[in-house]
Design a protein around this motif. Structure first.
Motif, PDB file in Angstrom:
ATOM      1  N   VAL A 173      -3.288  11.234  -0.601  1.00 51.03           N
ATOM      2  CA  VAL A 173      -1.837  11.179  -1.056  1.00 51.03           C
ATOM      3  C   VAL A 173      -1.278   9.947  -0.438  1.00 51.03           C
ATOM      4  O   VAL A 173      -1.865   9.198   0.308  1.00 51.03           O
ATOM      5  CB  VAL A 173      -0.993  12.379  -0.330  1.00 51.03           C
ATOM      6  N   THR A 174      -0.589   9.228  -1.132  1.00 49.46           N
ATOM      7  CA  THR A 174       0.197   7.978  -1.065  1.00 49.46           C
ATOM      8  C   THR A 174       1.543   8.302   0.109  1.00 49.46           C
ATOM      9  O   THR A 174       1.734   9.400  -0.108  1.00 49.46           O
ATOM     10  CB  THR A 174       0.788   7.216  -2.158  1.00 49.46           C
ATOM     11  N   ALA A 175       1.669   7.382   0.894  1.00 53.54           N
ATOM     12  CA  ALA A 175       2.618   7.313   1.923  1.00 53.54           C
ATOM     13  C   ALA A 175       4.068   7.759   1.156  1.00 53.54           C
ATOM     14  O   ALA A 175       4.807   8.518   1.643  1.00 53.54           O
ATOM     15  CB  ALA A 175       2.873   6.098   2.665  1.00 53.54           C
ATOM     16  N   TYR A 176       4.111   7.012  -0.081  1.00 51.90           N
ATOM     17  CA  TYR A 176       5.343   7.178  -0.608  1.00 51.90           C
ATOM     18  C   TYR A 176       5.681   8.599  -1.206  1.00 51.90           C
ATOM     19  O   TYR A 176       6.722   9.087  -1.177  1.00 51.90           O
ATOM     20  CB  TYR A 176       5.614   6.222  -1.858  1.00 51.90           C
ATOM     21  N   ASN A 177       4.642   9.131  -1.723  1.00 51.55           N
ATOM     22  CA  ASN A 177       4.601  10.301  -2.551  1.00 51.55           C
ATOM     23  C   ASN A 177       4.792  11.473  -1.240  1.00 51.55           C
ATOM     24  O   ASN A 177       5.570  12.423  -1.254  1.00 51.55           O
ATOM     25  CB  ASN A 177       3.318  10.815  -3.223  1.00 51.55           C
ATOM     26  N   TYR A 178       4.251  11.197  -0.409  1.00 52.01           N
ATOM     27  CA  TYR A 178       4.437  12.029   1.045  1.00 52.01           C
ATOM     28  C   TYR A 178       5.678  12.105   1.501  1.00 52.01           C
ATOM     29  O   TYR A 178       6.160  13.361   1.823  1.00 52.01           O
ATOM     30  CB  TYR A 178       3.541  11.834   2.290  1.00 52.01           C
ATOM     31  N   LYS A 179       6.313  10.834   1.706  1.00 57.10           N
ATOM     32  CA  LYS A 179       7.633  10.796   1.796  1.00 57.10           C
ATOM     33  C   LYS A 179       8.626  11.580   1.109  1.00 57.10           C
ATOM     34  O   LYS A 179       9.419  12.412   1.491  1.00 57.10           O
ATOM     35  CB  LYS A 179       8.231   9.567   2.233  1.00 57.10           C
ATOM     36  N   THR A 180       8.331  11.485  -0.272  1.00 52.46           N
ATOM     37  CA  THR A 180       9.187  12.329  -1.289  1.00 52.46           C
ATOM     38  C   THR A 180       9.119  13.681  -1.230  1.00 52.46           C
ATOM     39  O   THR A 180      10.134  14.425  -1.153  1.00 52.46           O
ATOM     40  CB  THR A 180       8.920  11.585  -2.497  1.00 52.46           C
ATOM     41  N   TYR A 181       7.814  14.322  -1.121  1.00 55.32           N
ATOM     42  CA  TYR A 181       7.634  15.551  -0.777  1.00 55.32           C
ATOM     43  C   TYR A 181       8.309  16.126   0.371  1.00 55.32           C
ATOM     44  O   TYR A 181       8.931  17.021   0.517  1.00 55.32           O
ATOM     45  CB  TYR A 181       6.116  15.929  -0.591  1.00 55.32           C
ATOM     46  N   PHE A 182       8.305  15.336   1.227  1.00 54.41           N
ATOM     47  CA  PHE A 182       8.810  15.772   2.793  1.00 54.41           C
ATOM     48  C   PHE A 182      10.285  15.882   2.636  1.00 54.41           C
ATOM     49  O   PHE A 182      10.767  16.792   3.245  1.00 54.41           O
ATOM     50  CB  PHE A 182       8.421  14.645   3.706  1.00 54.41           C
ATOM     51  N   ASP A 183      10.804  14.931   2.068  1.00 57.22           N
ATOM     52  CA  ASP A 183      12.622  15.030   1.879  1.00 57.22           C
ATOM     53  C   ASP A 183      12.715  16.167   1.335  1.00 57.22           C
ATOM     54  O   ASP A 183      13.883  16.699   1.508  1.00 57.22           O
ATOM     55  CB  ASP A 183      12.897  13.637   1.149  1.00 57.22           C
ATOM     56  N   LYS A 231       0.913  -1.318  -0.034  1.00 56.65           N
ATOM     57  CA  LYS A 231      -0.032  -0.008   0.207  1.00 56.65           C
ATOM     58  C   LYS A 231       0.790   1.378  -0.057  1.00 56.65           C
ATOM     59  O   LYS A 231       0.198   2.311  -0.174  1.00 56.65           O
ATOM     60  CB  LYS A 231      -0.824   0.035   1.310  1.00 56.65           C
ATOM     61  N   ASN A 232       2.036   1.039   0.054  1.00 60.60           N
ATOM     62  CA  ASN A 232       2.992   2.291   0.257  1.00 60.60           C
ATOM     63  C   ASN A 232       2.924   3.096  -0.887  1.00 60.60           C
ATOM     64  O   ASN A 232       2.795   4.342  -0.965  1.00 60.60           O
ATOM     65  CB  ASN A 232       4.318   1.808   0.590  1.00 60.60           C
ATOM     66  N   LYS A 233       2.952   2.654  -2.158  1.00 58.73           N
ATOM     67  CA  LYS A 233       2.883   3.577  -3.231  1.00 58.73           C
ATOM     68  C   LYS A 233       1.512   3.695  -3.821  1.00 58.73           C
ATOM     69  O   LYS A 233       1.350   4.327  -4.994  1.00 58.73           O
ATOM     70  CB  LYS A 233       3.771   3.137  -4.237  1.00 58.73           C
ATOM     71  N   THR A 234       0.630   2.590  -3.599  1.00 61.79           N
ATOM     72  CA  THR A 234      -0.520   2.575  -4.327  1.00 61.79           C
ATOM     73  C   THR A 234      -1.683   2.923  -3.472  1.00 61.79           C
ATOM     74  O   THR A 234      -2.782   3.541  -4.025  1.00 61.79           O
ATOM     75  CB  THR A 234      -0.899   1.316  -4.617  1.00 61.79           C
ATOM     76  N   TRP A 235      -1.898   3.255  -2.246  1.00 57.23           N
ATOM     77  CA  TRP A 235      -2.974   3.415  -1.265  1.00 57.23           C
ATOM     78  C   TRP A 235      -3.020   5.007  -1.042  1.00 57.23           C
ATOM     79  O   TRP A 235      -1.865   5.332  -0.653  1.00 57.23           O
ATOM     80  CB  TRP A 235      -3.082   2.829   0.052  1.00 57.23           C
ATOM     81  N   TYR A 236      -4.132   5.565  -1.517  1.00 55.99           N
ATOM     82  CA  TYR A 236      -4.219   7.028  -1.044  1.00 55.99           C
ATOM     83  C   TYR A 236      -4.752   7.247   0.037  1.00 55.99           C
ATOM     84  O   TYR A 236      -5.728   6.768   0.500  1.00 55.99           O
ATOM     85  CB  TYR A 236      -4.883   7.712  -1.790  1.00 55.99           C
ATOM     86  N   TYR A 237      -4.098   7.898   1.065  1.00 57.88           N
ATOM     87  CA  TYR A 237      -4.339   8.287   2.570  1.00 57.88           C
ATOM     88  C   TYR A 237      -5.334   9.735   2.420  1.00 57.88           C
ATOM     89  O   TYR A 237      -4.266  10.697   2.100  1.00 57.88           O
ATOM     90  CB  TYR A 237      -3.456   8.073   3.447  1.00 57.88           C
ATOM     91  N   GLN A 292      -7.067  22.511  -4.528  1.00 61.16           N
ATOM     92  CA  GLN A 292      -6.581  21.793  -5.607  1.00 61.16           C
ATOM     93  C   GLN A 292      -7.456  20.376  -5.725  1.00 61.16           C
ATOM     94  O   GLN A 292      -7.595  19.571  -4.743  1.00 61.16           O
ATOM     95  CB  GLN A 292      -5.148  21.404  -5.307  1.00 61.16           C
ATOM     96  N   ALA A 293      -7.908  20.434  -6.887  1.00 65.61           N
ATOM     97  CA  ALA A 293      -8.639  18.741  -7.126  1.00 65.61           C
ATOM     98  C   ALA A 293      -7.632  17.729  -7.150  1.00 65.61           C
ATOM     99  O   ALA A 293      -6.481  17.714  -7.385  1.00 65.61           O
ATOM    100  CB  ALA A 293      -9.183  19.044  -8.485  1.00 65.61           C
ATOM    101  N   CYS A 294      -8.380  16.851  -6.599  1.00 66.08           N
ATOM    102  CA  CYS A 294      -7.665  15.302  -6.409  1.00 66.08           C
ATOM    103  C   CYS A 294      -7.616  14.662  -8.000  1.00 66.08           C
ATOM    104  O   CYS A 294      -8.608  14.705  -8.680  1.00 66.08           O
ATOM    105  CB  CYS A 294      -8.509  14.678  -5.467  1.00 66.08           C
ATOM    106  N   ASP A 295      -6.413  14.233  -8.259  1.00 69.95           N
ATOM    107  CA  ASP A 295      -6.195  13.758  -9.712  1.00 69.95           C
ATOM    108  C   ASP A 295      -5.835  12.236  -9.765  1.00 69.95           C
ATOM    109  O   ASP A 295      -5.231  11.799 -10.576  1.00 69.95           O
ATOM    110  CB  ASP A 295      -5.163  14.537 -10.288  1.00 69.95           C
ATOM    111  N   HIS A 296      -6.103  11.669  -8.387  1.00 66.83           N
ATOM    112  CA  HIS A 296      -5.840  10.107  -8.565  1.00 66.83           C
ATOM    113  C   HIS A 296      -7.064   9.145  -8.815  1.00 66.83           C
ATOM    114  O   HIS A 296      -6.737   8.044  -9.204  1.00 66.83           O
ATOM    115  CB  HIS A 296      -5.287   9.574  -6.900  1.00 66.83           C
TER     116      HIS A 296
END
Length: 365
Positions: A331-341, A307-313, A361-365
């Motif tokens: 947002v996915t956990a993976y994307n959030y961590k990337t933005y965070f870094d 779920k790290n890259k595919t599940w939207y929280y 901003q509209a959700c685009d997932h």
């Protein structure tokens, strides 16, 4: 972020290439702090340190948890702690004090090995030894060495661990997974949900473990052991020694977290704040540099691997309403961590800067 001149960047690279870490500088007899570790004055003084003796991080005792009335009392205290403070200290949590002491000693023994031994694990993908991991994103490096070990979906890979810390780390993780399950239930109920809610969405099934080693610093007033930040995960469980230095930001002032023998420090991460729609706070915290060595061991709870890259929280549908609309996009956990870094540590951005409101901003997932 402060401007990097060529000399500054060259110093950073030279330090990284030694692979000896901050401990290597200390062993070399360092008496003056290199400028790559000197924090900008505005970062050190942005918020005052509290001198209010009545301000204290909540302490929660899990004794008697099996009693239903006592459990309700504990859930209420946890809810209050994470809503107001975003952090609490936990006692009588089920992890023996000698197990905690052993894992902290394991951190120390690993980092204090000769450089040629540690270098085999430097920046390894399986078990990584790192130093000042934020130096590429921040105006100054943290006065800290650490190792990172990831347990995917509760799977302990013993053979990937260095022998010097293998036994204490694995023993601690067995207890920690049991505690994680307990806290998952209590936090679910604190959100007003069924006890197995967080377990079912698998948001805390994997663990990123960080063994942190903060050597004594020659000029601690100029440095930080760990810069002010929140955690890009769902929940953090921290064990620390009795040296002190951890501070949390509360009401725009730094509050010291006292050392209680055998206790653990628990704080929701950014992703927990997102799904709770700001009901639970992800506390900003930092570690001061000191003149003696400090160790800690942090377990950052993250989603199941699949779920790290595919599940939207996003803010939970059970929590949001017309009066409490969602404050964050999915947002996915993976994307959030990337933005965070790339954003948060560097620029001290807020969660809303990384994950804008669904109104903006509209959700685009």
């Amino acid at each position: 972020m402060a401007d990097y001149d060529n000399d500054f960047i060259a110093e950073m690279k030279k330090f990284a290439e030694t692979k000896a870490g901050v401990k290597g500088l200390v062993d070399a007899g360092l008496v003056k702090l290199p400028r790559i570790f000197i924090q900008p004055p505005e970062r050190l003084s942005k918020y005052p340190v509290s001198n209010d003796s009545t301000l204290s991080v909540p302490v929660i005792d899990l004794i008697g948890l099996e009693n239903e009335d006592r459990k309700k009392e504990i859930v209420s205290k946890i809810r209050q702690a994470v809503e107001i403070w975003g952090v609490f200290q936990l006692i009588n949590h089920g992890i023996p004090t000698d197990i905690i002491d052993s894992v902290l000693e394991g951190v120390k023994e690993f980092v204090e090995q000769p450089p040629e031994v540690k270098n085999a694990d430097y920046n390894s993908k399986v078990f990584g030894f790192y130093s000042s991991a934020t130096f590429k994103q921040s105006a100054a490096a943290s006065w800290r060495d650490n190792f990172m070990y990831t347990c995917i979906d509760k799977k302990l890979e013993e053979k990937t661990l260095p022998e010097v810390c293998r036994k204490p780390l694995n023993e601690y993780m067995v207890y920690m997974f049991e505690l994680k399950d307990t806290l998952s239930q209590l936090l679910s109920e604190a959100l007003g949900l069924c006890p197995d809610y967080l377990e079912k969405i698998e948001c805390m099934k994997s663990v990123v473990s960080l063994g942190n080693y903060y050597p004594g610093c020659p000029e601690p007033e100029l440095a930080l052991g760990s810069q002010d930040h929140s955690d890009p995960c769902f929940l953090t469980i921290l064990a620390q020694d009795n040296v002190g230095g951890l501070q949390v930001l509360h009401d725009n002032q730094w509050v010291d977290v006292p050392c209680i023998q055998g206790s653990l420090i628990v704080n929701p991460g950014d992703l927990m704040q997102i799904i709770s729609n700001d009901k639970f706070k992800s506390v900003v915290h930092r570690v001061l540099a000191g003149d003696v060595t400090r160790t800690s061991f942090a377990c950052l709870l993250t989603p199941s691997a699949h779920k790290n890259k595919t599940w939207y929280y996003e803010p939970l549908k059970e929590i949001i309403s017309e009066d409490n609309p969602p404050k964050y996009q999915p947002v996915t956990a993976y994307n959030y961590k990337t933005y965070f870094d790339t954003m948060r540590v560097a620029n001290q951005a807020t969660i809303s800067d990384i994950v804008p409101s669904s109104k903006n901003q509209a959700c685009d997932h």
